[in-house]
Design an enzyme around this catalytic site. Structure first.
Site, PDB file in Angstrom:
ATOM      1  N   ASP A 220       0.797  -1.234   0.000  1.00 31.00           N
ATOM      2  CA  ASP A 220       0.000   0.000   0.000  1.00 31.00           C
ATOM      3  C   ASP A 220       0.826   1.279   0.000  1.00 31.00           C
ATOM      4  O   ASP A 220       0.331   2.335  -0.394  1.00 31.00           O
ATOM      5  CB  ASP A 220      -1.028   0.012   1.149  1.00 31.00           C
ATOM      6  N   GLU A 470       5.162 -10.122   4.556  1.00 39.19           N
ATOM      7  CA  GLU A 470       3.963 -10.734   3.986  1.00 39.19           C
ATOM      8  C   GLU A 470       4.203 -11.424   2.647  1.00 39.19           C
ATOM      9  O   GLU A 470       3.474 -11.190   1.678  1.00 39.19           O
ATOM     10  CB  GLU A 470       2.827  -9.713   3.896  1.00 39.19           C
ATOM     11  N   TYR A 523      -4.818  -7.975  11.454  1.00 42.32           N
ATOM     12  CA  TYR A 523      -5.649  -6.796  11.716  1.00 42.32           C
ATOM     13  C   TYR A 523      -7.031  -7.195  12.195  1.00 42.32           C
ATOM     14  O   TYR A 523      -8.028  -6.980  11.507  1.00 42.32           O
ATOM     15  CB  TYR A 523      -5.689  -5.914  10.460  1.00 42.32           C
ATOM     16  N   GLU A 559       2.603  -6.627  13.370  1.00 39.53           N
ATOM     17  CA  GLU A 559       1.675  -5.577  12.932  1.00 39.53           C
ATOM     18  C   GLU A 559       0.300  -5.828  13.523  1.00 39.53           C
ATOM     19  O   GLU A 559      -0.205  -6.955  13.466  1.00 39.53           O
ATOM     20  CB  GLU A 559       1.529  -5.554  11.396  1.00 39.53           C
TER      21      GLU A 559
END
Ligand code: GCB
Length: 681
Positions: A220, A470, A523, A559
């Site tokens: 991103d 990732e 997340y 994260e």
């Protein structure tokens, strides 16, 4: 000629990868076998000591305002064909002023430059003193150009380098005019394809004016580009200290330190009369008092011993963190002829790890930190000393002891800051969302790690290498691919553990067994079960436990977080509000405390330190807003909560002192529930 071929190769690669998915499928099937047969050692980088002045060396920077041209996106090789490097750029094209270091994207008001895909050109003039032409060598060094750089001096090819965020240098003694004006020209290409690190895709799409080139990528953060870090010219003697590798150790009770060194020399004296060279090494403490010295033999390898040593400790793990000695190296030829002097900072510490614990100087580490970005308004990813100093002040204010250089190597200047301030670094290479594993990609991935380890191996702050963020480790080929990447990294440095931030479910993962420490990104209440604060704590506990069960290795959460629009307040907590970010953190803290009791859980890293720019998408309002600080580096509400937690952890785990202003006075009512004083933690 060489450059033209190279550019053509890049374009051919682009075409090859967009050719057909059938080709790709066959390729992947053959991949594992091909890897085993083809896996080879890659060419390694040389030199790269940070440029420092000394009795024998001069350094000057070429930072400042350069001239700049954006190439036509549909004609990226025009400048090469038309020889723009042969004379001043302004003679070929109209130029605009461009600051160096900085990303070029946000400097003008032009959308075309912000979103440009392909090549851009820089040039500037500079003077080289007459004295530099006598009896010494001159080197040109770039801290980082993203993604690929081609450099000319006075119209002659000087160096080419692929890989953003990493330094490169070359000797330019023979290309310079002494006591005269010189010109440096740089062509920078930001195109990311399936064999670059990180990967991207280039395609063509119809637009209202015909056809346009589209750069896409799965990560991103905005693909900022340009000359991102300082450009240096520096001199060395003809025979000079080219490389220094340091390894440190401590006696069992941490009272005696050893510094093992290995020096590589470049120059004719080294080749012709190897046995006549030797070095004198001295270590000075912070007060400038000499605490160790040794004279090497001609192999230039040996060890120094520091009695009553002050080990390098992380921030809040000791009352005097970040203790650095200065190592002075004097290189001599026969008859005590001084050839070269180089000085570098050394922190003396040990690292060790088991299947449950990661220790520094024999003491278990519990990480409390951040994932970050090198990102700021206007300058993008360009080195900014003011921003860097502010960021370290914020890290210390909030009580963090670590960060990960997500998702690429950070500036050498910031690594030096981390050494000084005792901030531990998980040092990440630029591999993000890696997929479609192939041999060319593997070679470049390994090259990125070789360049990273080479650059950062002497920093005490670097405690772990992160070989990817990732990666698609559920894919069949991930096993072999990461086995090669991890083993290669281990062969470069066996003194630090290896990790990767993984986001596939532990059941699917095929790479974790090649790592020493498992890091996972998740997340909860944001990308999964959005808004459900009641679906965080147990899920974090069970995912971390799953990773530990599968691999029997230490685990950390690399994260977690929630996008938060500064100033948006909604009670009860609702996504994007300050209340929601605070609650998401709090639910994670609860999980972390349960996990800490398991012993193998070794750290928590919030995503992200500060808001940052992303590519345009409907999921982002002006960028990624998961920062605990705004992009202007001011705290959001959750920053205060995080600060209380990080200091509470520091006090419990490392017996640190806590600041007086940690809590705001509430009421003098006593009782265990009212926290009105820092000592009430
Ligand atoms: C992730 C990525 C990070 C993103 C983050 C997000 O998993 O590692 O680069 O910025 O998620 O906020 O989406």
């Amino acid at each position: 000629m060489h450059l033209t071929i190279n550019l053509k190769c890049r374009k051919l690669e682009i075409w090859a990868f967009s050719l057909s998915s059938l080709f790709l499928v066959c390729y992947i099937l053959k991949f594992t076998l091909a890897l085993i047969i083809l896996n080879k050692e890659i060419e390694t980088s040389r030199g790269m000591l940070y440029p420092r002045e000394s009795e024998t060396r001069e350094v000057r920077t070429l930072d400042g305002i350069w001239n700049f041209v954006r190439s036509d996106e549909t004609n990226p090789t025009q400048g090469i064909r038309d020889g723009w490097f042969k004379d001043d750029l302004s003679k070929s094209m109209p130029t605009i002023p461009m600051p160096v270091p900085a990303s070029y994207n946000d400097i003008t008001t032009e959308q075309a430059l912000r979103d440009h895909v392909g090549t851009v050109w820089y040039d500037r003039k500079f003077f080289v003193p007459r004295s530099w032409g006598q009896d010494q060598r001159v080197w040109l060094r770039f801290g980082s150009v993203h993604y690929e750089a081609f450099v000319w001096i006075n119209g002659r090819s000087a160096v080419k380098h692929e890989m953003g965020h990493l330094p490169f240098e070359t000797e330019v003694t023979h290309l310079l005019k002494y006591g005269a004006e010189n010109r440096i020209t740089v062509m920078c290409d930001n195109a990311l394809i399936q064999t670059t690190v990180p990967q991207g895709k280039i395609s063509e799409m119809a637009n209202d004016d015909g056809v346009t080139i589209i750069q896409s990528y799965t990560f991103d953060f905005f693909n900022y580009a340009g000359i991102h870090r300082s450009v240096h010219l520096y001199t060395t003697p003809k025979t000079f200290i080219e490389e220094v590798e340091i390894k440190t150790n401590l006696s069992e009770n941490n009272t005696v330190g050893t510094v093992d060194y290995s020096i590589t020399v470049n120059g004719t004296a080294a080749n012709e009369a190897e046995n006549t060279l030797f070095a004198r090494l001295q270590i000075y403490n912070r007060e400038g008092v000499q605490v160790a010295n040794v004279t090497s033999d001609s192999k230039l390898v040996g060890s120094l011993q520091v009695d009553n040593v002050k080990p390098w400790w992380p921030y809040l793990m000791h009352s005097d963190p970040g203790y650095l000695y200065e190592l002075e190296i004097r290189l001599y030829a026969a008859k005590e002829q001084l050839l070269d002097v180089y000085r570098l900072k050394v922190g003396i510490r040990t690292l060790s790890w088991t299947n449950t614990t990661f220790l520094i100087n024999g003491k278990p580490i519990y990480f409390r930190g951040f994932g970050r970005h090198e990102d700021a308004d206007v300058r993008g990813r360009g080195l900014d000393n003011a921003l860097m100093a502010r960021d370290f002040n914020l890290l210390k204010w909030i009580g963090a002891n670590a960060y990960r250089t997500s998702h690429y190597p950070y500036s050498e200047e910031s690594m030096q800051f981390a050494d000084q301030h005792g901030i531990m670094i998980i040092d990440e290479c630029p591999s993000v969302d890696t997929e479609n594993f192939n041999q060319v990609l593997l070679d470049r991935h390994k090259s990125s790690l070789e360049q990273l380890v080479h650059r950062d191996r002497n920093h005490p702050s670097v405690v772990m290498w992160s070989i990817a963020n990732e990666p698609r480790t559920g894919q069949v080929n991930a096993d072999t691919y990461f086995q090669f990447v991890a083993n290669y990294t281990r062969s470069l440095d066996s003194t630090r553990p290896i990790t990767a931030a993984i986001a596939v479910p532990s059941n699917d993962d095929k790479a974790g067994r090649h790592l020493d420490i498992i890091s996972f990104n998740r997340y909860n209440a944001w990308y999964s079960n959005t808004g459900r604060l009641d679906m965080v704590t147990q899920r974090v506990i069970s995912e971390a436990t799953g990773w530990n069960k599968k691999y029997d290795k230490p685990v950390l959460m690399s994260e977690y977080g929630a996008d938060t629009l500064e100033g948006l307040h909604l009670q009860p907590a609702f996504v994007w509000s300050e209340e929601f970010q605070t609650e998401v953190f709090s639910r994670h803290f609860k999980a972390f405390d349960a996990l800490r009791r398991q012993k193998w859980f070794i750290g928590e890293f919030v995503w992200n330190f500060a808001d940052f720019k992303t590519a345009q998408t409907y999921t982002r309002v002006g960028g990624n807003k998961k920062g605990v600080f705004t992009r202007a580096r001011q705290p959001k509400a959750a920053a205060h909560l995080l600060r209380q937690r990080y200091f509470a952890l520091g006090r419990e785990v490392d017996q640190c002192n806590v600041p007086n202003d940690l809590f705001t006075y509430i009421a003098d009512v006593g009782g265990s529930n009212v926290k009105h004083d820092s000592t009430d933690l």
